[in-house]
Design a protein around this motif. Structure first.
Motif, PDB file in Angstrom:
ATOM      1  N   MET A 321     -23.876  -9.538 -37.164  1.00  0.00           N
ATOM      2  CA  MET A 321     -23.219 -10.779 -36.759  1.00  0.00           C
ATOM      3  C   MET A 321     -21.710 -10.618 -36.620  1.00  0.00           C
ATOM      4  O   MET A 321     -21.021 -11.547 -36.180  1.00  0.00           O
ATOM      5  N   GLY A 322     -21.191  -9.466 -36.988  1.00  0.00           N
ATOM      6  CA  GLY A 322     -19.745  -9.280 -37.085  1.00  0.00           C
ATOM      7  C   GLY A 322     -18.976  -9.555 -35.815  1.00  0.00           C
ATOM      8  O   GLY A 322     -17.843 -10.058 -35.865  1.00  0.00           O
ATOM      9  N   GLY A 323     -19.561  -9.251 -34.666  1.00  0.00           N
ATOM     10  CA  GLY A 323     -18.845  -9.433 -33.410  1.00  0.00           C
ATOM     11  C   GLY A 323     -18.549 -10.873 -33.067  1.00  0.00           C
ATOM     12  O   GLY A 323     -17.671 -11.153 -32.236  1.00  0.00           O
ATOM     13  N   MET A 324     -19.244 -11.825 -33.704  1.00  0.00           N
ATOM     14  CA  MET A 324     -19.033 -13.237 -33.401  1.00  0.00           C
ATOM     15  C   MET A 324     -17.832 -13.827 -34.131  1.00  0.00           C
ATOM     16  O   MET A 324     -17.296 -14.856 -33.706  1.00  0.00           O
ATOM     17  N   TYR A 325     -17.401 -13.215 -35.206  1.00  0.00           N
ATOM     18  CA  TYR A 325     -16.378 -13.854 -36.038  1.00  0.00           C
ATOM     19  C   TYR A 325     -14.984 -13.877 -35.421  1.00  0.00           C
ATOM     20  O   TYR A 325     -14.235 -14.843 -35.653  1.00  0.00           O
ATOM     21  N   PRO A 326     -14.559 -12.881 -34.657  1.00  0.00           N
ATOM     22  CA  PRO A 326     -13.231 -12.995 -34.035  1.00  0.00           C
ATOM     23  C   PRO A 326     -13.075 -14.232 -33.163  1.00  0.00           C
ATOM     24  O   PRO A 326     -12.029 -14.897 -33.202  1.00  0.00           O
ATOM     25  N   ILE A 327     -14.106 -14.594 -32.383  1.00  0.00           N
ATOM     26  CA  ILE A 327     -13.959 -15.780 -31.530  1.00  0.00           C
ATOM     27  C   ILE A 327     -13.977 -17.054 -32.368  1.00  0.00           C
ATOM     28  O   ILE A 327     -13.296 -18.040 -32.038  1.00  0.00           O
ATOM     29  N   LEU A 328     -14.717 -17.066 -33.471  1.00  0.00           N
ATOM     30  CA  LEU A 328     -14.705 -18.237 -34.352  1.00  0.00           C
ATOM     31  C   LEU A 328     -13.328 -18.413 -34.985  1.00  0.00           C
ATOM     32  O   LEU A 328     -12.803 -19.534 -35.065  1.00  0.00           O
ATOM     33  N   LEU A 329     -12.740 -17.310 -35.432  1.00  0.00           N
ATOM     34  CA  LEU A 329     -11.404 -17.371 -36.021  1.00  0.00           C
ATOM     35  C   LEU A 329     -10.368 -17.777 -34.977  1.00  0.00           C
ATOM     36  O   LEU A 329      -9.437 -18.532 -35.282  1.00  0.00           O
ATOM     37  N   ALA A 330     -10.526 -17.279 -33.761  1.00  0.00           N
ATOM     38  CA  ALA A 330      -9.580 -17.636 -32.694  1.00  0.00           C
ATOM     39  C   ALA A 330      -9.660 -19.121 -32.373  1.00  0.00           C
ATOM     40  O   ALA A 330      -8.632 -19.789 -32.187  1.00  0.00           O
ATOM     41  N   ALA A 331     -10.878 -19.668 -32.311  1.00  0.00           N
ATOM     42  CA  ALA A 331     -11.040 -21.086 -32.008  1.00  0.00           C
ATOM     43  C   ALA A 331     -10.393 -21.957 -33.076  1.00  0.00           C
ATOM     44  O   ALA A 331      -9.730 -22.958 -32.777  1.00  0.00           O
ATOM     45  N   ALA A 332     -10.583 -21.571 -34.338  1.00  0.00           N
ATOM     46  CA  ALA A 332     -10.016 -22.361 -35.437  1.00  0.00           C
ATOM     47  C   ALA A 332      -8.503 -22.256 -35.495  1.00  0.00           C
ATOM     48  O   ALA A 332      -7.826 -23.194 -35.945  1.00  0.00           O
ATOM     49  N   SER A 333      -7.956 -21.154 -35.046  1.00  0.00           N
ATOM     50  CA  SER A 333      -6.512 -20.927 -35.174  1.00  0.00           C
ATOM     51  C   SER A 333      -5.690 -21.916 -34.357  1.00  0.00           C
ATOM     52  O   SER A 333      -4.540 -22.213 -34.721  1.00  0.00           O
ATOM     53  N   VAL A 334      -6.250 -22.450 -33.287  1.00  0.00           N
ATOM     54  CA  VAL A 334      -5.480 -23.355 -32.417  1.00  0.00           C
ATOM     55  C   VAL A 334      -5.127 -24.659 -33.132  1.00  0.00           C
ATOM     56  O   VAL A 334      -3.954 -24.997 -33.286  1.00  0.00           O
ATOM     57  N   PRO A 335      -6.107 -25.433 -33.619  1.00  0.00           N
ATOM     58  CA  PRO A 335      -5.729 -26.666 -34.321  1.00  0.00           C
ATOM     59  C   PRO A 335      -5.068 -26.410 -35.671  1.00  0.00           C
ATOM     60  O   PRO A 335      -4.222 -27.205 -36.100  1.00  0.00           O
ATOM     61  N   VAL A 336      -5.437 -25.320 -36.334  1.00  0.00           N
ATOM     62  CA  VAL A 336      -4.794 -25.020 -37.619  1.00  0.00           C
ATOM     63  C   VAL A 336      -3.312 -24.729 -37.413  1.00  0.00           C
ATOM     64  O   VAL A 336      -2.451 -25.219 -38.166  1.00  0.00           O
ATOM     65  N   ALA A 337      -2.989 -23.944 -36.396  1.00  0.00           N
ATOM     66  CA  ALA A 337      -1.582 -23.652 -36.113  1.00  0.00           C
ATOM     67  C   ALA A 337      -0.830 -24.922 -35.750  1.00  0.00           C
ATOM     68  O   ALA A 337       0.343 -25.098 -36.107  1.00  0.00           O
ATOM     69  N   ALA A 338      -1.501 -25.816 -35.034  1.00  0.00           N
ATOM     70  CA  ALA A 338      -0.864 -27.085 -34.684  1.00  0.00           C
ATOM     71  C   ALA A 338      -0.586 -27.916 -35.934  1.00  0.00           C
ATOM     72  O   ALA A 338       0.462 -28.557 -36.058  1.00  0.00           O
ATOM     73  N   TRP A 339      -1.530 -27.915 -36.876  1.00  0.00           N
ATOM     74  CA  TRP A 339      -1.343 -28.646 -38.136  1.00  0.00           C
ATOM     75  C   TRP A 339      -0.218 -28.042 -38.958  1.00  0.00           C
ATOM     76  O   TRP A 339       0.571 -28.746 -39.585  1.00  0.00           O
ATOM     77  N   LEU A 340      -0.121 -26.723 -38.929  1.00  0.00           N
ATOM     78  CA  LEU A 340       0.960 -26.063 -39.662  1.00  0.00           C
ATOM     79  C   LEU A 340       2.315 -26.408 -39.063  1.00  0.00           C
ATOM     80  O   LEU A 340       3.313 -26.557 -39.780  1.00  0.00           O
ATOM     81  N   GLY A 341       2.338 -26.521 -37.712  1.00  0.00           N
ATOM     82  CA  GLY A 341       3.567 -26.900 -37.028  1.00  0.00           C
ATOM     83  C   GLY A 341       4.729 -25.996 -37.374  1.00  0.00           C
ATOM     84  O   GLY A 341       4.619 -24.766 -37.370  1.00  0.00           O
ATOM     85  N   ARG A 342       5.848 -26.613 -37.720  1.00  0.00           N
ATOM     86  CA  ARG A 342       7.039 -25.855 -38.107  1.00  0.00           C
ATOM     87  C   ARG A 342       7.299 -25.932 -39.610  1.00  0.00           C
ATOM     88  O   ARG A 342       8.412 -25.683 -40.069  1.00  0.00           O
ATOM     89  N   ARG A 343       6.276 -26.302 -40.363  1.00  0.00           N
ATOM     90  CA  ARG A 343       6.429 -26.455 -41.806  1.00  0.00           C
ATOM     91  C   ARG A 343       6.281 -25.091 -42.486  1.00  0.00           C
ATOM     92  O   ARG A 343       5.179 -24.547 -42.578  1.00  0.00           O
ATOM     93  N   ARG A 344       7.362 -24.573 -42.965  1.00  0.00           N
ATOM     94  CA  ARG A 344       7.379 -23.218 -43.522  1.00  0.00           C
ATOM     95  C   ARG A 344       6.497 -23.087 -44.760  1.00  0.00           C
ATOM     96  O   ARG A 344       5.881 -22.045 -44.991  1.00  0.00           O
ATOM     97  N   MET A 345       6.444 -24.125 -45.579  1.00  0.00           N
ATOM     98  CA  MET A 345       5.643 -24.048 -46.796  1.00  0.00           C
ATOM     99  C   MET A 345       4.162 -23.907 -46.455  1.00  0.00           C
ATOM    100  O   MET A 345       3.427 -23.156 -47.109  1.00  0.00           O
ATOM    101  N   ARG A 346       3.729 -24.635 -45.435  1.00  0.00           N
ATOM    102  CA  ARG A 346       2.321 -24.516 -45.022  1.00  0.00           C
ATOM    103  C   ARG A 346       2.027 -23.116 -44.490  1.00  0.00           C
ATOM    104  O   ARG A 346       0.999 -22.522 -44.826  1.00  0.00           O
ATOM    105  N   TRP A 347       2.928 -22.617 -43.657  1.00  0.00           N
ATOM    106  CA  TRP A 347       2.745 -21.263 -43.134  1.00  0.00           C
ATOM    107  C   TRP A 347       2.754 -20.236 -44.266  1.00  0.00           C
ATOM    108  O   TRP A 347       1.985 -19.271 -44.242  1.00  0.00           O
ATOM    109  N   ALA A 348       3.615 -20.448 -45.253  1.00  0.00           N
ATOM    110  CA  ALA A 348       3.681 -19.521 -46.387  1.00  0.00           C
ATOM    111  C   ALA A 348       2.370 -19.525 -47.168  1.00  0.00           C
ATOM    112  O   ALA A 348       1.882 -18.472 -47.609  1.00  0.00           O
ATOM    113  N   ALA A 349       1.784 -20.719 -47.339  1.00  0.00           N
ATOM    114  CA  ALA A 349       0.520 -20.811 -48.066  1.00  0.00           C
ATOM    115  C   ALA A 349      -0.599 -20.095 -47.313  1.00  0.00           C
ATOM    116  O   ALA A 349      -1.366 -19.322 -47.895  1.00  0.00           O
ATOM    117  N   VAL A 350      -0.678 -20.346 -46.004  1.00  0.00           N
ATOM    118  CA  VAL A 350      -1.712 -19.682 -45.192  1.00  0.00           C
ATOM    119  C   VAL A 350      -1.460 -18.177 -45.145  1.00  0.00           C
ATOM    120  O   VAL A 350      -2.396 -17.372 -45.265  1.00  0.00           O
TER     121      VAL A 350
END
Length: 514
Positions: A321-350
């Motif tokens: 199943m390993g080949g499927m996980y990069p696209i799942l992580l890529a899909a999640a990264s879009v809204p997560v990055a938007a939620w993180l925005g420019r907040r350094r503390m959030r980025w530091a935690a992630v």
């Protein structure tokens, strides 16, 4: 957003992805030559010395790469593993590009690449010359190219309104159906590496047919792509047909648990939470949910479910199943990055979570610990492959000791292809002959000569040998010298004489795939 600004953002994102990929590649290079060869690498080297259009257990691409690297420097373990390091690094970059196709900007692309770089499985397949590393790279390429075919010129992909407001999205141009030709080429090459690719390709095609968008098939380029893939794959299919389709027997053996990495259905399910690392589970699970919600991309989520059901019910290995996980992580990264925005503390935690995941992944997947520390660590229990990279020179020395004092007419017979490959690699300094084995492709390469007065049997139990020899004498046991519990540790060595029949009659009984 003006075109110049879009190009500037893309350049910054690529620079950040390059940094992530560069650090990942440097890590793999730093640990590439520690411990030693894996049993599969020794087998690939042996297969590479006997190049063919196919083998009973695999297509020819990886043996060809092994032969190419060894032709440059036969003693360099780093050089042998460079192709896997390169394609694993490509998987990291590809994750960022997939996030870009989903509408993500620089933050999303960097997060996707960093997440995949921190994954245990990606590190593991990048460390060894293995068919799995190329299989994952091919599937990541196919996912990226299909995303290009699914482009919505006015939509924001999986990016939500928060991502749009943050400016961490990019507008896309329409799809170009000509990408089908590239997909056909990539799949054709991938099928010359590993037959397993049929399953994700079939699952995704079926998902697209069932739930759409079906219009991506309505182009002359689709049948052309199928033709390209089939043409590239044809020589291997011809070899399989000429030799009785042994790959199917091999598949049944693996499903029956013959492999050192075979998993029970329960283990298959549980290991999905460890393939990328536990800290990445929420991210890829979120990505799976997002893809299910997005009608345009739902086929990827359906393909994941189809593959999961097929593999868990047919005895597949967890890493299939390993080949499927990069696209799942890529899909999640879009809204997560938007939620993180420019907040350094959030980025530091992630970032801290990714760093911890990467550290644990490195310790478990790479040869970080000294060999002496392995028996008291959890590494061998988690990572089967680590133990299979230790003790091969000592293994061959033990075989040489069993052969010492015997005449010239001596043959060596091993229980498995990895052991035979080790003797081919390290046996020259002891004057050991080219070994034989009934395992996988070695059976195709033929039996010992009837002129051999003595056969050194390595790793084969006496109860099995009595079917072939009348005179069997113990000659020691394998000890890697590190107290490492691997597939060869403690196995017997025998000196065998007086075969019960000529080798052409005995050889069919020794054939086994797995």
């Amino acid at each position: 957003m003006p075109i110049v600004a879009v190009r500037q953002v893309s350049a910054v994102a690529m620079r950040e992805q390059t940094i992530v990929a560069g650090l990942f590649a440097a890590l793999l290079v730093a640990f590439a030559a520690r411990y030693g060869y894996h049993r599969d690498e020794l087998y690939f080297l042996a297969a590479g010395r006997r190049l063919d259009w196919g083998y009973p257990d695999q297509p020819p691409l990886t043996p060809l790469l092994a032969r190419t690297m060894s032709a440059i420097d036969p003693d360099s373990l780093l050089l042998l593993r460079l192709p896997s390091i390169a394609v694993a690094t490509f998987i990291v970059v590809c994750a960022g590009l997939m996030a870009r196709e989903f509408g993500g900007g620089r933050g999303a692309q960097a997060l996707a690449s960093a997440s995949v770089a921190a994954a245990a499985l990606v590190m593991g397949v990048g460390h060894l010359l293995t068919t799995t590393s190329f299989d994952m790279a091919v599937w990541s390429s196919v996912c990226l190219l299909v995303l290009k075919l699914l482009r919505d010129p006015v939509g924001d992909g999986v990016a939500d309104s928060a991502a749009s407001r943050s400016g961490d999205v990019r507008r896309q141009v329409g799809a170009d159906p000509g990408w089908w030709l590239v997909i056909g080429l990539v799949i054709g090459v991938g099928l010359q590496n590993k037959l397993l690719l049929i399953f994700p390709v079939g699952a995704l095609v079926l998902a697209l047919v069932l739930i759409g968008p079906r219009k991506i098939f309505a182009t002359k380029f689709f049948p052309m792509a199928v033709g390209i893939a089939a043409l590239i794959w044809l020589p291997y299919l011809w070899w399989q047909a000429e030799n009785g389709w042994p790959q199917w027997e091999m598949g049944r053996a693996i499903a029956g648990g013959s492999s050192g990495t075979s998993d029970s259905p329960v283990a298959f399910v549980l290991l999905q939470f460890g393939l990328m690392g536990p800290l990445l589970v929420p991210l890829w699970a979120f990505g799976l949910w997002l893809l299910w919600r997005a009608v345009r991309y739902r086929a990827f989520a359906v393909a994941y479910v189809l593959m999961f059901v097929v593999f868990v019910t047919t005895g597949g290995k967890a890493y299939y199943m390993g080949g499927m996980y990069p696209i799942l992580l890529a899909a999640a990264s879009v809204p997560v990055a938007a939620w993180l925005g420019r907040r350094r503390m959030r980025w530091a935690a992630v970032g801290s979570a990714l760093a911890v995941n990467a550290l644990v992944s490195a310790v478990l997947s790479l040869p970080v610990l000294p060999i002496s520390a392995l028996p008291d660590s959890p590494v061998l229990a988690v990572n089967y492959d680590a133990g299979e990279t230790i003790g091969w020179p000592e293994f061959v020395r033990r075989v040489a000791d069993a052969r010492a004092g015997l005449g010239a007419d001596v043959a060596v017979l091993t229980a498995d292809s990895g052991a035979a490959g080790a003797i081919e690699r390290f046996g020259g300094q002891y004057g050991l002959p080219t070994p034989h084995s009934g395992h996988n492709a070695y059976w195709w390469w033929g039996p010992p000569s009837d002129a051999a007065a003595v056969v050194i049997a390595v790793g084969i139990e006496r109860d099995h040998l009595v079917r072939f020899f009348r005179d069997i004498e113990p000659a020691g046991r394998i000890d890697n010298g590190f107290d490492i519990d691997n597939d060869e540790q403690g196995r017997p060595i025998f000196r065998c004489r007086a075969p019960r029949a000529a080798w052409p009659q005995l050889w069919p009984q020794l054939k086994h795939l797995g």
